[in-house]
Motif scaffolding. Structure first.
Motif, PDB file in Angstrom:
ATOM      1  N   SER A   1      37.940 -33.098  -8.334  1.00 52.56           N
ATOM      2  CA  SER A   1      39.005 -32.634  -7.182  1.00 52.56           C
ATOM      3  C   SER A   1      39.685 -33.114  -8.209  1.00 52.56           C
ATOM      4  N   CYS A   2      39.914 -33.325  -9.576  1.00 55.37           N
ATOM      5  CA  CYS A   2      41.115 -33.829 -10.306  1.00 55.37           C
ATOM      6  C   CYS A   2      41.746 -31.929 -10.652  1.00 55.37           C
ATOM      7  N   CYS A   3      41.662 -31.013 -10.162  1.00 54.42           N
ATOM      8  CA  CYS A   3      41.675 -30.082 -11.025  1.00 54.42           C
ATOM      9  C   CYS A   3      42.557 -29.710  -9.925  1.00 54.42           C
ATOM     10  N   ASP A   4      43.940 -29.164 -10.796  1.00 54.20           N
ATOM     11  CA  ASP A   4      44.953 -29.007 -10.051  1.00 54.20           C
ATOM     12  C   ASP A   4      45.136 -27.329  -9.331  1.00 54.20           C
ATOM     13  N   LEU A   5      44.839 -26.743  -8.120  1.00 49.78           N
ATOM     14  CA  LEU A   5      44.803 -26.303  -7.706  1.00 49.78           C
ATOM     15  C   LEU A   5      45.624 -25.353  -7.640  1.00 49.78           C
ATOM     16  N   THR A   6      46.337 -24.318  -6.890  1.00 50.09           N
ATOM     17  CA  THR A   6      47.884 -23.423  -6.238  1.00 50.09           C
ATOM     18  C   THR A   6      46.296 -22.992  -5.148  1.00 50.09           C
ATOM     19  N   GLU A   7      47.516 -23.023  -4.097  1.00 47.42           N
ATOM     20  CA  GLU A   7      47.147 -22.406  -2.713  1.00 47.42           C
ATOM     21  C   GLU A   7      46.307 -21.775  -2.914  1.00 47.42           C
ATOM     22  N   GLU A   8      46.606 -20.299  -3.454  1.00 51.83           N
ATOM     23  CA  GLU A   8      45.803 -18.931  -3.565  1.00 51.83           C
ATOM     24  C   GLU A   8      44.566 -19.472  -3.140  1.00 51.83           C
ATOM     25  N   LEU A   9      44.367 -19.520  -4.839  1.00 51.82           N
ATOM     26  CA  LEU A   9      43.345 -20.397  -5.618  1.00 51.82           C
ATOM     27  C   LEU A   9      42.616 -21.478  -4.387  1.00 51.82           C
ATOM     28  N   LYS A  10      42.211 -22.543  -3.826  1.00 56.52           N
ATOM     29  CA  LYS A  10      41.901 -23.380  -2.856  1.00 56.52           C
ATOM     30  C   LYS A  10      41.352 -22.922  -1.480  1.00 56.52           C
ATOM     31  N   SER A  11      42.288 -21.626  -2.014  1.00 57.62           N
ATOM     32  CA  SER A  11      41.605 -20.513   0.172  1.00 57.62           C
ATOM     33  C   SER A  11      40.122 -19.483  -0.313  1.00 57.62           C
ATOM     34  N   ASP A  12      40.321 -19.825  -2.013  1.00 58.67           N
ATOM     35  CA  ASP A  12      39.191 -18.057  -2.143  1.00 58.67           C
ATOM     36  C   ASP A  12      37.548 -18.888  -2.166  1.00 58.67           C
ATOM     37  N   SER A  13      37.215 -17.894  -1.543  1.00 56.07           N
ATOM     38  CA  SER A  13      36.085 -18.562  -0.765  1.00 56.07           C
ATOM     39  C   SER A  13      34.725 -18.531  -2.446  1.00 56.07           C
ATOM     40  N   HIS A  14      35.163 -18.167  -3.366  1.00 57.62           N
ATOM     41  CA  HIS A  14      34.236 -18.220  -4.813  1.00 57.62           C
ATOM     42  C   HIS A  14      34.793 -19.913  -5.246  1.00 57.62           C
ATOM     43  N   PHE A  15      35.309 -20.600  -4.725  1.00 60.34           N
ATOM     44  CA  PHE A  15      35.371 -22.403  -4.680  1.00 60.34           C
ATOM     45  C   PHE A  15      35.054 -23.447  -3.750  1.00 60.34           C
ATOM     46  N   GLN A  16      35.194 -24.293  -4.170  1.00 59.87           N
ATOM     47  CA  GLN A  16      34.442 -25.375  -3.828  1.00 59.87           C
ATOM     48  C   GLN A  16      34.622 -25.996  -4.968  1.00 59.87           C
ATOM     49  N   ILE A  17      35.619 -27.527  -4.451  1.00 58.74           N
ATOM     50  CA  ILE A  17      36.176 -28.436  -5.115  1.00 58.74           C
ATOM     51  C   ILE A  17      35.058 -30.241  -4.924  1.00 58.74           C
ATOM     52  N   ILE A  18      34.764 -30.633  -5.476  1.00 58.93           N
ATOM     53  CA  ILE A  18      34.216 -31.648  -4.948  1.00 58.93           C
ATOM     54  C   ILE A  18      34.584 -32.243  -5.414  1.00 58.93           C
ATOM     55  N   PRO A  19      34.447 -33.559  -3.954  1.00 58.48           N
ATOM     56  CA  PRO A  19      35.911 -34.636  -4.402  1.00 58.48           C
ATOM     57  C   PRO A  19      35.704 -36.059  -5.885  1.00 58.48           C
ATOM     58  N   LEU A  20      36.771 -36.971  -5.945  1.00 59.19           N
ATOM     59  CA  LEU A  20      36.064 -38.636  -6.120  1.00 59.19           C
ATOM     60  C   LEU A  20      37.086 -38.939  -5.061  1.00 59.19           C
ATOM     61  N   THR A  21      36.355 -40.402  -5.498  1.00 53.37           N
ATOM     62  CA  THR A  21      37.081 -41.191  -4.520  1.00 53.37           C
ATOM     63  C   THR A  21      38.217 -41.941  -5.317  1.00 53.37           C
ATOM     64  N   LEU A  22      39.496 -41.996  -5.012  1.00 50.64           N
ATOM     65  CA  LEU A  22      39.941 -43.216  -5.445  1.00 50.64           C
ATOM     66  C   LEU A  22      39.969 -44.456  -4.481  1.00 50.64           C
ATOM     67  N   GLN A  23      40.830 -45.521  -5.295  1.00 54.54           N
ATOM     68  CA  GLN A  23      40.734 -46.692  -4.846  1.00 54.54           C
ATOM     69  C   GLN A  23      41.695 -47.922  -5.241  1.00 54.54           C
ATOM     70  N   VAL A  24      42.423 -48.052  -4.083  1.00 60.32           N
ATOM     71  CA  VAL A  24      43.385 -48.640  -4.362  1.00 60.32           C
ATOM     72  C   VAL A  24      43.202 -50.321  -3.590  1.00 60.32           C
ATOM     73  N   GLY A  25      43.522 -51.520  -4.705  1.00 61.79           N
ATOM     74  CA  GLY A  25      42.661 -52.606  -3.763  1.00 61.79           C
ATOM     75  C   GLY A  25      41.599 -52.585  -3.090  1.00 61.79           C
ATOM     76  N   GLU A  26      41.969 -52.459  -1.517  1.00 58.61           N
ATOM     77  CA  GLU A  26      40.149 -53.082  -0.729  1.00 58.61           C
ATOM     78  C   GLU A  26      40.359 -51.450  -0.089  1.00 58.61           C
ATOM     79  N   THR A  27      41.449 -50.694  -0.250  1.00 55.88           N
ATOM     80  CA  THR A  27      41.809 -49.186   0.436  1.00 55.88           C
ATOM     81  C   THR A  27      40.957 -47.771  -0.212  1.00 55.88           C
ATOM     82  N   TYR A  28      40.188 -47.209   0.258  1.00 57.43           N
ATOM     83  CA  TYR A  28      39.342 -46.299  -1.033  1.00 57.43           C
ATOM     84  C   TYR A  28      39.694 -45.080   0.161  1.00 57.43           C
TER      85      TYR A  28
END
Length: 278
Positions: A9-36
């Motif tokens: 999910s660090c890969c900053d894709l265009t909206e067109e690429l995000k909607s392309d069925s060939h792509f899958q984004i695996i998310p990282l987790t962000l933490q700010v204090g106690e918020t995930y």
């Protein structure tokens, strides 16, 4: 042959690429204090920046598990290509490689190539776009791996940030590099050397640093007319436009795209950061 492109999910894709069925984004987790926060399609940049602004703690990220990648490989595609954050900046690449090993041990051999982007943000996106271009042209798995590796090795990444504190506190910079940003309003122009962050130049004030970055892009560009200029920014579209216009006044490029940073890039770039890949 059918193909799939897996990115973190660090890969900053265009909206067109995000909607392309060939792509899958695996998310990282962000933490700010106690918020995930899961860095997925629901990421709210404005809310996240406000959390960072009001928190006494530095924001952090956690890479996806190997199992998340293994599950992504379990599909009907004949060829799978994975693009991750630079292996020098994150454990995501190692998770993707371990996920490949796990999948092959459980399911048998499959054509899975994992690329450390030696970059981040739009640098990852440009590599993913190159993979799609070659796959759509009917190239073989081995041809794509060879050409994408060469493409990555000749791509340059640059960035200018309001502060390097988030990179420094997360162990991505030396103290000396971070010092330049805090003395006399000096803003470094940063780049990458085989995936390791380096300092290229500096200027007093953000606008002068952005102008110097544009000059570095133009100076180091080779065959720019054949390349896409990719720019991402964190909550500063006017800066991104300024840099785009400066670069395009100096060199001719094939195309330009500008996107907002998603969660991981926002975490490290901070409010007002601009990232370029060419």
């Amino acid at each position: 042959m059918s193909y799939k492109i897996v990115v973190d999910s660090c890969c900053d894709l265009t909206e067109e690429l995000k909607s392309d069925s060939h792509f899958q984004i695996i998310p990282l987790t962000l933490q700010v204090g106690e918020t995930y926060i899961t860095d997925d399609e629901h990421f709210d940049q404005a809310r996240f920046l406000e959390l960072v602004r009001t928190s006494p703690e530095c924001p952090r990220t956690a890479c996806p598990s190997p199992e998340a990648f293994r599950d992504a490989y379990d599909c009907d595609a004949d060829m799978i290509f994975v693009v991750t954050l630079s292996q020098h900046l994150s454990g995501t690449y190692n998770s993707a490689v371990l996920g490949r090993t796990m999948y092959i041990e459980e399911q048998g051999e499959k054509q899975i190539a994992v690329f450390s982007s030696d970059s981040a943000s739009v640098g990852e996106a440009k590599i993913a776009m190159k993979i799609r271009e070659l796959a759509e042209a009917g190239k073989s798995f081995d041809q794509i791996v060879k050409e994408v590796s060469d493409f990555r090795d000749h791509m340059n990444t640059y960035f200018v940030l309001e502060t390097l504190d988030y990179l420094k506190k997360n162990g991505r910079l030396t103290g000396l590099q971070a010092l330049f940003a805090t003395v006399l309003n000096i803003k470094p122009v940063m780049g990458a050397d085989k995936g390791v962050i380096i300092k290229l130049d500096q200027a007093r004030g953000i606008d002068k640093a952005l102008a110097k970055m544009a000059q570095w892009v133009a100076k180091e560009a080779k065959n720019a007319e054949e390349k896409i200029l990719a720019i991402s920014h964190t909550n500063c579209p006017e800066r991104a436009r300024m840099v785009k216009d400066l670069i395009c006044s100096m060199i001719k490029v094939k195309d330009v795209y500008v996107v907002d940073t998603a969660g991981v890039s926002t975490t490290y770039a901070g409010d007002g950061g601009v990232i370029i890949a060419l």
